[in-house]
Design a protein around this motif. Structure first.
Motif, PDB file in Angstrom:
ATOM      1  N   LEU A  33       0.812  -1.214   0.000  1.00 10.77           N
ATOM      2  CA  LEU A  33       0.000   0.000   0.000  1.00 10.77           C
ATOM      3  C   LEU A  33       0.849   1.268   0.000  1.00 10.77           C
ATOM      4  CD1 LEU A  33      -2.845   1.329   0.348  1.00 10.77           C
ATOM      5  CD2 LEU A  33      -2.496   1.120   2.827  1.00 10.77           C
ATOM      6  N   ALA A  34       2.000   1.212   0.633  1.00 10.16           N
ATOM      7  CA  ALA A  34       2.817   2.409   0.855  1.00 10.16           C
ATOM      8  C   ALA A  34       3.099   3.210  -0.415  1.00 10.16           C
ATOM      9  CB  ALA A  34       4.111   2.037   1.569  1.00 10.16           C
ATOM     10  N   PRO A  35       3.558   2.600  -1.498  1.00 13.09           N
ATOM     11  CA  PRO A  35       3.834   3.394  -2.706  1.00 13.09           C
ATOM     12  C   PRO A  35       2.583   4.079  -3.262  1.00 13.09           C
ATOM     13  CG  PRO A  35       4.823   1.214  -2.883  1.00 13.09           C
ATOM     14  CD  PRO A  35       3.920   1.183  -1.692  1.00 13.09           C
ATOM     15  N   LEU A  36       1.422   3.444  -3.100  1.00 11.36           N
ATOM     16  CA  LEU A  36       0.175   4.035  -3.589  1.00 11.36           C
ATOM     17  C   LEU A  36      -0.192   5.267  -2.769  1.00 11.36           C
ATOM     18  CD1 LEU A  36      -1.930   0.765  -4.089  1.00 11.36           C
ATOM     19  CD2 LEU A  36      -0.539   1.988  -5.778  1.00 11.36           C
ATOM     20  N   VAL A  37       0.017   5.185  -1.453  1.00 12.43           N
ATOM     21  CA  VAL A  37      -0.254   6.333  -0.583  1.00 12.43           C
ATOM     22  C   VAL A  37       0.693   7.479  -0.915  1.00 12.43           C
ATOM     23  CG1 VAL A  37      -0.167   7.166   1.814  1.00 12.43           C
ATOM     24  CG2 VAL A  37      -1.215   4.948   1.282  1.00 12.43           C
ATOM     25  N   ILE A  38       1.976   7.169  -1.062  1.00 10.75           N
ATOM     26  CA  ILE A  38       2.970   8.199  -1.367  1.00 10.75           C
ATOM     27  C   ILE A  38       2.668   8.847  -2.717  1.00 10.75           C
ATOM     28  CG2 ILE A  38       5.416   8.572  -1.883  1.00 10.75           C
ATOM     29  CD1 ILE A  38       5.982   6.393   0.282  1.00 10.75           C
ATOM     30  N   GLU A  39       2.248   8.042  -3.683  1.00 12.07           N
ATOM     31  CA  GLU A  39       1.876   8.573  -4.998  1.00 12.07           C
ATOM     32  C   GLU A  39       0.633   9.466  -4.891  1.00 12.07           C
ATOM     33  OE1 GLU A  39       0.621   6.996  -9.483  1.00 12.07           O
ATOM     34  OE2 GLU A  39       0.983   5.561  -7.871  1.00 12.07           O
ATOM     35  N   THR A  40      -0.331   9.057  -4.068  1.00 15.49           N
ATOM     36  CA  THR A  40      -1.548   9.851  -3.883  1.00 15.49           C
ATOM     37  C   THR A  40      -1.239  11.185  -3.233  1.00 15.49           C
ATOM     38  OG1 THR A  40      -2.914   7.859  -3.708  1.00 15.49           O
ATOM     39  CG2 THR A  40      -3.827   9.878  -2.781  1.00 15.49           C
ATOM     40  N   LEU A  41      -0.318  11.190  -2.271  1.00 13.20           N
ATOM     41  CA  LEU A  41       0.087  12.450  -1.637  1.00 13.20           C
ATOM     42  C   LEU A  41       0.754  13.373  -2.652  1.00 13.20           C
ATOM     43  CD1 LEU A  41       1.399  11.087   1.779  1.00 13.20           C
ATOM     44  CD2 LEU A  41      -0.650  12.472   1.413  1.00 13.20           C
ATOM     45  N   GLY A  42       1.598  12.793  -3.506  1.00 12.93           N
ATOM     46  CA  GLY A  42       2.157  13.533  -4.626  1.00 12.93           C
ATOM     47  C   GLY A  42       3.037  14.710  -4.273  1.00 12.93           C
ATOM     48  N   TYR A  43       3.727  14.641  -3.146  1.00 15.10           N
ATOM     49  CA  TYR A  43       4.588  15.751  -2.734  1.00 15.10           C
ATOM     50  C   TYR A  43       5.936  15.690  -3.440  1.00 15.10           C
ATOM     51  CZ  TYR A  43       1.384  16.224   1.256  1.00 15.10           C
ATOM     52  OH  TYR A  43       0.288  16.390   2.046  1.00 15.10           O
ATOM     53  N   GLU A  44       6.519  16.873  -3.655  1.00  9.67           N
ATOM     54  CA  GLU A  44       7.906  16.914  -4.108  1.00  9.67           C
ATOM     55  C   GLU A  44       8.837  16.544  -2.955  1.00  9.67           C
ATOM     56  OE1 GLU A  44       8.907  20.600  -5.953  1.00  9.67           O
ATOM     57  OE2 GLU A  44       7.277  20.489  -7.411  1.00  9.67           O
ATOM     58  N   THR A  45       8.434  16.927  -1.732  1.00 11.74           N
ATOM     59  CA  THR A  45       9.182  16.524  -0.539  1.00 11.74           C
ATOM     60  C   THR A  45       9.066  15.018  -0.361  1.00 11.74           C
ATOM     61  OG1 THR A  45       8.640  18.623   0.522  1.00 11.74           O
ATOM     62  CG2 THR A  45       9.378  16.839   1.956  1.00 11.74           C
ATOM     63  N   PRO A  46      10.184  14.317  -0.162  1.00 11.36           N
ATOM     64  CA  PRO A  46      10.097  12.855   0.022  1.00 11.36           C
ATOM     65  C   PRO A  46       9.256  12.479   1.237  1.00 11.36           C
ATOM     66  CG  PRO A  46      12.369  13.536  -0.389  1.00 11.36           C
ATOM     67  CD  PRO A  46      11.573  14.789  -0.169  1.00 11.36           C
ATOM     68  N   ILE A  47       8.428  11.465   1.068  1.00 12.82           N
ATOM     69  CA  ILE A  47       7.630  10.898   2.155  1.00 12.82           C
ATOM     70  C   ILE A  47       8.095   9.458   2.359  1.00 12.82           C
ATOM     71  CG2 ILE A  47       5.317  10.223   2.918  1.00 12.82           C
ATOM     72  CD1 ILE A  47       5.622  13.198   2.880  1.00 12.82           C
ATOM     73  N   TYR A  48       8.289   9.085   3.621  1.00 13.01           N
ATOM     74  CA  TYR A  48       8.795   7.759   3.947  1.00 13.01           C
ATOM     75  C   TYR A  48       7.747   6.964   4.712  1.00 13.01           C
ATOM     76  CZ  TYR A  48      13.149  10.118   2.782  1.00 13.01           C
ATOM     77  OH  TYR A  48      14.117  10.846   2.132  1.00 13.01           O
ATOM     78  N   ALA A  49       7.663   5.682   4.399  1.00 16.78           N
ATOM     79  CA  ALA A  49       6.726   4.789   5.084  1.00 16.78           C
ATOM     80  C   ALA A  49       7.458   4.052   6.198  1.00 16.78           C
ATOM     81  CB  ALA A  49       6.144   3.786   4.099  1.00 16.78           C
ATOM     82  N   HIS A  50       6.855   4.002   7.381  1.00 17.69           N
ATOM     83  CA  HIS A  50       7.437   3.327   8.541  1.00 17.69           C
ATOM     84  C   HIS A  50       6.441   2.277   9.043  1.00 17.69           C
ATOM     85  CE1 HIS A  50      10.535   6.525   8.885  1.00 17.69           C
ATOM     86  NE2 HIS A  50       9.542   7.327   8.527  1.00 17.69           N
ATOM     87  N   VAL A  51       6.728   1.021   8.783  1.00 18.47           N
ATOM     88  CA  VAL A  51       5.870  -0.065   9.266  1.00 18.47           C
ATOM     89  C   VAL A  51       6.240  -0.375  10.710  1.00 18.47           C
ATOM     90  CG1 VAL A  51       5.199  -2.476   8.947  1.00 18.47           C
ATOM     91  CG2 VAL A  51       5.620  -1.032   6.945  1.00 18.47           C
ATOM     92  N   ALA A  52       5.248  -0.395  11.591  1.00 19.39           N
ATOM     93  CA  ALA A  52       5.508  -0.642  13.016  1.00 19.39           C
ATOM     94  C   ALA A  52       6.194  -1.989  13.207  1.00 19.39           C
ATOM     95  CB  ALA A  52       4.195  -0.612  13.789  1.00 19.39           C
ATOM     96  N   TRP A  66       0.390  -0.687  12.532  1.00 16.70           N
ATOM     97  CA  TRP A  66       0.163   0.399  11.579  1.00 16.70           C
ATOM     98  C   TRP A  66       1.370   0.622  10.687  1.00 16.70           C
ATOM     99  CZ3 TRP A  66       0.985   0.783  16.799  1.00 16.70           C
ATOM    100  CH2 TRP A  66       2.186   1.381  17.192  1.00 16.70           C
ATOM    101  N   VAL A  67       1.153   1.425   9.664  1.00 16.25           N
ATOM    102  CA  VAL A  67       2.222   2.017   8.868  1.00 16.25           C
ATOM    103  C   VAL A  67       2.019   3.524   8.937  1.00 16.25           C
ATOM    104  CG1 VAL A  67       0.873   1.758   6.721  1.00 16.25           C
ATOM    105  CG2 VAL A  67       3.354   2.155   6.603  1.00 16.25           C
ATOM    106  N   ALA A  68       3.107   4.262   9.175  1.00 16.94           N
ATOM    107  CA  ALA A  68       3.036   5.715   9.296  1.00 16.94           C
ATOM    108  C   ALA A  68       3.849   6.365   8.183  1.00 16.94           C
ATOM    109  CB  ALA A  68       3.552   6.154  10.664  1.00 16.94           C
ATOM    110  N   PHE A  69       3.371   7.510   7.717  1.00 17.15           N
ATOM    111  CA  PHE A  69       4.016   8.228   6.615  1.00 17.15           C
ATOM    112  C   PHE A  69       4.437   9.605   7.102  1.00 17.15           C
ATOM    113  CE2 PHE A  69       1.119   5.152   4.901  1.00 17.15           C
ATOM    114  CZ  PHE A  69       1.797   4.599   3.830  1.00 17.15           C
ATOM    115  N   SER A  70       5.737   9.887   6.966  1.00 12.68           N
ATOM    116  CA  SER A  70       6.250  11.181   7.414  1.00 12.68           C
ATOM    117  C   SER A  70       7.378  11.644   6.506  1.00 12.68           C
ATOM    118  CB  SER A  70       6.747  11.102   8.862  1.00 12.68           C
ATOM    119  OG  SER A  70       8.055  10.571   8.919  1.00 12.68           O
TER     120      SER A  70
END
Length: 198
Positions: A33-52, A66-70
Motif C-alpha cells: 500500500l505504501a507506494p500508492l499512498v505516497i503517490e496519492t500524496l504527490g509531494y515533491e518533498t520525500p515521504i517515507y513509510a514506517h511499518v511498526a 500500523w504504517v506511518a508516513f512522514s
C-alpha cells in the motif's frame, strides 16, 4: 489488499503468535500500500513509510499495528504524519500530531488555523486525543476546539483526525474497494497534512 480475515491475527493472544500473524498477513499489505499512498500524496518533498516493528514488545502482544508516513526517513513520532492501521475491531486512518511532536507549539498554531476547514469534513470523520486508545468522537467544530485545547494543555495527549471502518463491515468484502476508500481518504486529508509539514 486488506480483507476481514486480517483482523484474525488479533485473535491470537500470544506475543509470538500475534507478531507472526502481523508479519505474515498485514505487514506485506502495508508494504504494498505504501507506494500508492505516497503517490496519492504527490509531494515533491520525500515521504517515507514506517511499518511498526513493535521491537519493545517482550511480553504482551501489540494491541494494534500500523504504517506511518512522514517526511523523516528515520522516524515519524516527532513529526506530523499519516497512520494507517488495525485494531482487533477496526481499520483506521489518522492524520496525527502526537505528544512527542518536536515542534508542538508550532503544530498547535497550525492546527488552530486549520480548525475551520477541518470542521467542514464529512461526518464520517472522527477525532481522537490518543493514538493508543479506541476512544473517538465524530468530527465537529466544538469537538475540534476542545481537542486542540486538550492538546495544548495535556503533555501526553495527541491530536488525531481521520476515519475508521469496523470489522465485519461490507467494505471488507471487496479488497479493491478498501484500497480505493483508503486512497480517497488520504487524498481528502492531504491538504491538512500539507499545512502541518510545510
Amino acid at each position: 489488499m486488506f480483507n476481514d480475515s486480517d483482523f484474525q491475527v488479533f485473535d491470537d493472544q500470544t506475543l509470538a503468535g500475534r507478531m507472526a500473524g502481523i508479519r505474515a498477513e498485514i505487514d506485506p499489505k502495508f508494504e504494498a500500500l505504501a507506494p500508492l499512498v505516497i503517490e496519492t500524496l504527490g509531494y515533491e518533498t520525500p515521504i517515507y513509510a514506517h511499518v511498526a516493528k513493535h521491537l519493545r514488545r517482550h511480553k504482551n502482544p501489540p494491541m494494534n499495528t500500523w504504517v506511518a508516513f512522514s517526511t523523516n526517513k528515520r522516524g515519524y513520532k516527532m513529526n506530523p504524519h499519516l497512520m494507517i492501521g488495525f485494531w482487533d475491531d477496526r481499520l483506521f486512518i489518522w492524520l496525527a500530531s502526537l505528544a512527542e511532536a518536536k515542534e508542538r507549539p508550532q503544530m498547535t498554531y497550525r492546527l488552530e488555523g486549520m480548525l475551520p476547514e477541518l470542521a467542514k469534513l464529512s461526518p464520517v470523520y472522527d477525532i481522537s486525543p490518543n493514538h493508543m486508545a479506541k476512544v473517538s468522537q465524530q468530527v465537529s467544530k466544538a469537538g475540534l476546539t476542545q481537542q486542540l485545547t486538550h492538546y495544548k494543555q495535556v503533555k501526553q495527549s495527541d491530536f488525531l483526525v481521520g476515519r475508521q471502518w469496523l470489522r465485519g463491515g461490507r467494505l471488507f468484502d471487496d479488497p479493491k474497494q478498501v484500497e480505493q476508500v483508503i486512497l480517497t481518504t488520504v487524498s481528502e486529508l492531504r491538504p491538512f497534512f500539507s499545512q502541518l509539514i510545510r
